[in-house]
Design a protein around this motif. Structure first.
Motif, PDB file in Angstrom:
ATOM      1  N   TYR A 198       0.871  -1.180   0.000  1.00 10.37           N
ATOM      2  CA  TYR A 198       0.000   0.000   0.000  1.00 10.37           C
ATOM      3  C   TYR A 198       0.911   1.234   0.000  1.00 10.37           C
ATOM      4  O   TYR A 198       1.357   1.692   1.059  1.00 10.37           O
ATOM      5  N   PRO A 199       1.227   1.801  -1.166  1.00 15.06           N
ATOM      6  CA  PRO A 199       2.304   2.798  -1.270  1.00 15.06           C
ATOM      7  C   PRO A 199       1.989   4.172  -0.696  1.00 15.06           C
ATOM      8  O   PRO A 199       2.905   4.935  -0.396  1.00 15.06           O
ATOM      9  N   ASN A 200       0.711   4.523  -0.502  1.00 17.10           N
ATOM     10  CA  ASN A 200       0.359   5.896  -0.143  1.00 17.10           C
ATOM     11  C   ASN A 200      -0.228   6.046   1.261  1.00 17.10           C
ATOM     12  O   ASN A 200      -0.999   6.966   1.524  1.00 17.10           O
ATOM     13  N   LEU A 201       0.105   5.144   2.160  1.00 17.47           N
ATOM     14  CA  LEU A 201      -0.405   5.254   3.537  1.00 17.47           C
ATOM     15  C   LEU A 201       0.230   6.452   4.233  1.00 17.47           C
ATOM     16  O   LEU A 201       1.450   6.549   4.334  1.00 17.47           O
ATOM     17  N   SER A 202      -0.618   7.354   4.748  1.00 18.11           N
ATOM     18  CA  SER A 202      -0.114   8.560   5.428  1.00 18.11           C
ATOM     19  C   SER A 202      -0.441   8.559   6.919  1.00 18.11           C
ATOM     20  O   SER A 202       0.281   9.139   7.722  1.00 18.11           O
ATOM     21  N   VAL A 203      -1.551   7.928   7.305  1.00 15.55           N
ATOM     22  CA  VAL A 203      -1.949   7.841   8.719  1.00 15.55           C
ATOM     23  C   VAL A 203      -2.314   6.392   9.013  1.00 15.55           C
ATOM     24  O   VAL A 203      -3.146   5.800   8.315  1.00 15.55           O
ATOM     25  N   ILE A 204      -1.695   5.839  10.058  1.00 15.96           N
ATOM     26  CA  ILE A 204      -1.974   4.446  10.438  1.00 15.96           C
ATOM     27  C   ILE A 204      -2.270   4.401  11.930  1.00 15.96           C
ATOM     28  O   ILE A 204      -1.440   4.788  12.757  1.00 15.96           O
ATOM     29  N   SER A 205      -3.458   3.935  12.261  1.00 16.14           N
ATOM     30  CA  SER A 205      -3.845   3.762  13.664  1.00 16.14           C
ATOM     31  C   SER A 205      -3.532   2.326  14.077  1.00 16.14           C
ATOM     32  O   SER A 205      -3.765   1.390  13.318  1.00 16.14           O
ATOM     33  N   ARG A 206      -3.015   2.162  15.298  1.00 18.41           N
ATOM     34  CA  ARG A 206      -2.618   0.833  15.757  1.00 18.41           C
ATOM     35  C   ARG A 206      -2.760   0.750  17.273  1.00 18.41           C
ATOM     36  O   ARG A 206      -3.027   1.750  17.954  1.00 18.41           O
ATOM     37  N   ASP A 207      -2.551  -0.465  17.827  1.00 18.93           N
ATOM     38  CA  ASP A 207      -2.525  -0.632  19.279  1.00 18.93           C
ATOM     39  C   ASP A 207      -1.090  -0.399  19.771  1.00 18.93           C
ATOM     40  O   ASP A 207      -0.262   0.151  19.037  1.00 18.93           O
ATOM     41  N   GLY A 208      -0.787  -0.827  20.974  1.00 11.63           N
ATOM     42  CA  GLY A 208       0.541  -0.557  21.528  1.00 11.63           C
ATOM     43  C   GLY A 208       1.608  -1.564  21.159  1.00 11.63           C
ATOM     44  O   GLY A 208       2.683  -1.586  21.774  1.00 11.63           O
ATOM     45  N   SER A 209       1.357  -2.400  20.157  1.00 11.89           N
ATOM     46  CA  SER A 209       2.307  -3.444  19.770  1.00 11.89           C
ATOM     47  C   SER A 209       3.619  -2.857  19.237  1.00 11.89           C
ATOM     48  O   SER A 209       3.619  -2.002  18.345  1.00 11.89           O
ATOM     49  N   VAL A 210       4.729  -3.332  19.757  1.00 12.84           N
ATOM     50  CA  VAL A 210       6.061  -2.911  19.284  1.00 12.84           C
ATOM     51  C   VAL A 210       6.299  -3.439  17.873  1.00 12.84           C
ATOM     52  O   VAL A 210       6.938  -2.770  17.041  1.00 12.84           O
ATOM     53  N   TYR A 212       4.072  -3.891  15.427  1.00 16.22           N
ATOM     54  CA  TYR A 212       3.402  -3.013  14.474  1.00 16.22           C
ATOM     55  C   TYR A 212       4.119  -1.672  14.357  1.00 16.22           C
ATOM     56  O   TYR A 212       4.225  -1.108  13.263  1.00 16.22           O
ATOM     57  N   ASN A 213       4.619  -1.171  15.476  1.00 15.67           N
ATOM     58  CA  ASN A 213       5.349   0.109  15.470  1.00 15.67           C
ATOM     59  C   ASN A 213       6.576   0.009  14.555  1.00 15.67           C
ATOM     60  O   ASN A 213       6.801   0.867  13.690  1.00 15.67           O
ATOM     61  N   ASN A 214       7.353  -1.046  14.719  1.00 17.17           N
ATOM     62  CA  ASN A 214       8.575  -1.221  13.923  1.00 17.17           C
ATOM     63  C   ASN A 214       8.259  -1.505  12.446  1.00 17.17           C
ATOM     64  O   ASN A 214       8.939  -1.010  11.547  1.00 17.17           O
ATOM     65  N   ALA A 215       7.215  -2.300  12.200  1.00 15.64           N
ATOM     66  CA  ALA A 215       6.843  -2.629  10.827  1.00 15.64           C
ATOM     67  C   ALA A 215       6.389  -1.385  10.061  1.00 15.64           C
ATOM     68  O   ALA A 215       6.764  -1.177   8.897  1.00 15.64           O
ATOM     69  N   ILE A 216       5.586  -0.535  10.726  1.00 18.19           N
ATOM     70  CA  ILE A 216       5.108   0.702  10.085  1.00 18.19           C
ATOM     71  C   ILE A 216       6.277   1.653   9.837  1.00 18.19           C
ATOM     72  O   ILE A 216       6.384   2.271   8.768  1.00 18.19           O
ATOM     73  N   ALA A 217       7.166   1.777  10.838  1.00 18.77           N
ATOM     74  CA  ALA A 217       8.322   2.683  10.710  1.00 18.77           C
ATOM     75  C   ALA A 217       9.227   2.267   9.551  1.00 18.77           C
ATOM     76  O   ALA A 217       9.815   3.118   8.868  1.00 18.77           O
ATOM     77  N   ASN A 218       9.338   0.964   9.306  1.00 20.95           N
ATOM     78  CA  ASN A 218      10.184   0.467   8.220  1.00 20.95           C
ATOM     79  C   ASN A 218       9.487   0.620   6.866  1.00 20.95           C
ATOM     80  O   ASN A 218      10.087   1.081   5.895  1.00 20.95           O
ATOM     81  N   ALA A 219       8.193   0.259   6.805  1.00 23.33           N
ATOM     82  CA  ALA A 219       7.473   0.281   5.528  1.00 23.33           C
ATOM     83  C   ALA A 219       7.114   1.704   5.090  1.00 23.33           C
ATOM     84  O   ALA A 219       7.197   2.035   3.905  1.00 23.33           O
ATOM     85  N   HIS A 220       6.705   2.542   6.082  1.00 21.55           N
ATOM     86  CA  HIS A 220       6.290   3.923   5.761  1.00 21.55           C
ATOM     87  C   HIS A 220       6.864   4.872   6.816  1.00 21.55           C
ATOM     88  O   HIS A 220       6.161   5.266   7.750  1.00 21.55           O
ATOM     89  N   PRO A 221       8.122   5.245   6.682  1.00 18.73           N
ATOM     90  CA  PRO A 221       8.778   6.100   7.690  1.00 18.73           C
ATOM     91  C   PRO A 221       8.104   7.457   7.864  1.00 18.73           C
ATOM     92  O   PRO A 221       8.140   8.032   8.942  1.00 18.73           O
TER      93      PRO A 221
END
Length: 476
Positions: A198-210, A212-221
């Motif tokens: 998904y190349p154009n993700l600008s806002v991602i809501s998530r729970d407190g999972s580390v 998911y945090n790391n995956a989002i930071a890597n895929a969409h900094p």
């Protein structure tokens, strides 16, 4: 009706129909000369057996439609086929399905924009008998085509495929609340690669999972990560709960708002209700029903269990009158009956010409009693029956309540009421004071140096206010 059936399949013939309780049962049969085997494609005209298959279709004039088809089981004449027999199949319904394809399409159309529970409730009224799980299964079969380049604002969360065993990740469009995609993993590498599609993700809501945090930071900094509302509120209330548990005792003492609190009034009303007989409660129920009160309000005002209410109102008039009779009433009726037998005996003896003296000698009754029995206005019911006599403590109840409200000790209260003329036992006073304290425990404090009226509130009831407003709390 035959034209309606032909819309399903031209090879079906209408036989008969029956309407019962808002349900229309239509019986049909196939008129095909030959049936094609679904496994090998060869035609067959040899019938093995016939059985009834029932399924639902779109409603007619508000009536739910159930079609009963006399389905045929055929022999397959192809010796190379893997099946010796096969059941006749139709294009308008899936194999072994309980609903026609057009009905399933209508269910999906009505359910796509609401929850499965709400959809099931609405559909059951006049469309089809269906449960929420069936609605979910039909919705899952629908394939949603998503243009991944247009997706910008999403929420991702995990879900259990098999609890404590395997988990997946779901992506939901925040604006439309629709499921966009799902994967059968929540591992870092898998989630990271998935998000990159998904190349154009600008806002991602998530729970407190580390993870998911790391995956989002890597895929969409550059994407903005926000905590979802549920976990934000959950964490906040958890921290506040732990803080209050450290600072507050299990029983919290606060100053009372007023001498005559709402709880005291409720207790007094409960005391009055406890004294009512079943017949008196029934009379009050009839009065409250005339005032337009609902069952819940009536049970609350009379301190009555809702099951007892249902049982009482479901009784016939005869059974209800019998239930009103207490053990004391039954004993009293038996005594009245025995007395009337004696009265009738005396009157019969008087009827044959005997004197009062002779009647007294024969029956063993006092002559004054014989005279009373012969009186036409004689009433066998005792004059004191049904009248409640006050106990020795009754005249002093009000004074005792006032002393207890001030927090005065029981021994001093007994001393004061004896000065006022009480002559009963000490145990009667102690029992009343103990019962008073138990029923008013929430608002009773046995010793306050400054004489301040206090209330005791449980800490657990304070913690409930973190989750619901005070007016909705059962312990407000």
């Amino acid at each position: 009706m035959d034209k309606f059936i032909k819309q399903l399949d031209p090879n079906l013939d209408y036989i008969n129909h029956e309407i019962n309780d808002g349900k229309c049962y239509i019986t049909v049969a196939s008129n095909r000369k030959e049936v094609t085997c679904p496994f090998c494609g060869q035609s067959s005209s040899r019938i093995h057996s016939t059985y009834n298959r029932i399924f639902q279709d779109l409603p007619i004039q508000g009536n739910k439609v159930f079609i009963i088809i006399r389905n045929r089981k055929m022999f397959c004449d192809n010796h190379d086929c893997s099946h010796t027999t096969f059941a006749e199949r139709f294009d308008f319904i899936s194999y072994k399905a309980k609903k026609t394809r057009r009905l399933e399409d209508e269910i999906v159309r009505l359910s796509i924009n609401c929850s499965s529970v709400a959809a099931s409730k609405a559909l059951k009224e006049n469309v089809v008998d269906i449960g929420k799980s069936t609605v979910c299964n039909l919705l899952k079969k629908e394939t949603l085509v998503v243009d991944k380049k247009t997706v910008t604002v999403v929420c991702i969360d995990d879900f259990a495929i098999k609890k404590r065993k395997s988990y997946g990740t779901i992506m939901i469009d925040i604006f439309t609340h629709q499921i966009l995609d799902m994967i059968d993993s929540r591992d870092y590498e898998t989630v990271c690669e998935w998000l990159k599609t998904y190349p154009n993700l600008s806002v991602i809501s998530r729970d407190g999972s580390v993870i998911y945090n790391n995956a989002i930071a890597n895929a969409h900094p550059e994407a903005l990560q926000i905590s979802d509302r549920f976990h934000l509120l959950k964490n906040l209330t958890s921290y506040i709960t732990e803080y209050l548990k450290k600072r507050l005792k299990p029983q919290v003492l606060i100053q009372a708002v007023s001498q005559e609190t709402k709880e005291i009034k409720t207790i007094r009303q409960a005391d009055e209700n406890r004294k009512l007989t079943l017949k008196e409660k029934y009379e009050k129920i009839k009065q409250l029903l005339l005032e337009g009160k609902c069952k819940t309000e009536i049970c609350r005002s009379l301190n009555m269990d809702i099951r007892a209410y249902d049982k009482l109102m479901a009784m016939t008039a005869e059974k209800r009158e019998k239930s009103f009779q207490t053990k004391k009433m039954i004993i009293h009726e038996e005594r009245v009956k025995q007395k009337m037998e004696r009265v009738n005996e005396v009157r019969e003896l008087k009827g044959i010409g005997l004197s009062n003296r002779e009647i007294s000698r024969r029956t063993g009754l006092n002559r004054k009693t014989v005279s009373r029995y012969l009186d036409e206005n004689f009433n066998p019911v005792h004059a004191a029956y049904g009248k409640k006599r006050n106990g020795k403590l009754t005249p002093y109840i009000k004074a005792i309540d006032e002393y207890l409200e001030k927090g005065i000790m029981g021994s001093y209260i007994e001393e004061k009421i004896r000065e006022m003329g009480y002559e009963g036992s000490s145990s009667t006073v102690r029992d009343y004071i103990t019962d008073w304290k138990k029923r008013r425990k929430k608002y009773y404090d046995k010793s306050r140096e400054d004489g301040t009226k206090t209330e005791t509130i449980k800490r657990e009831n304070i913690l409930k206010l973190l989750y619901q407003p005070i007016e909705k709390s059962k312990n407000n």
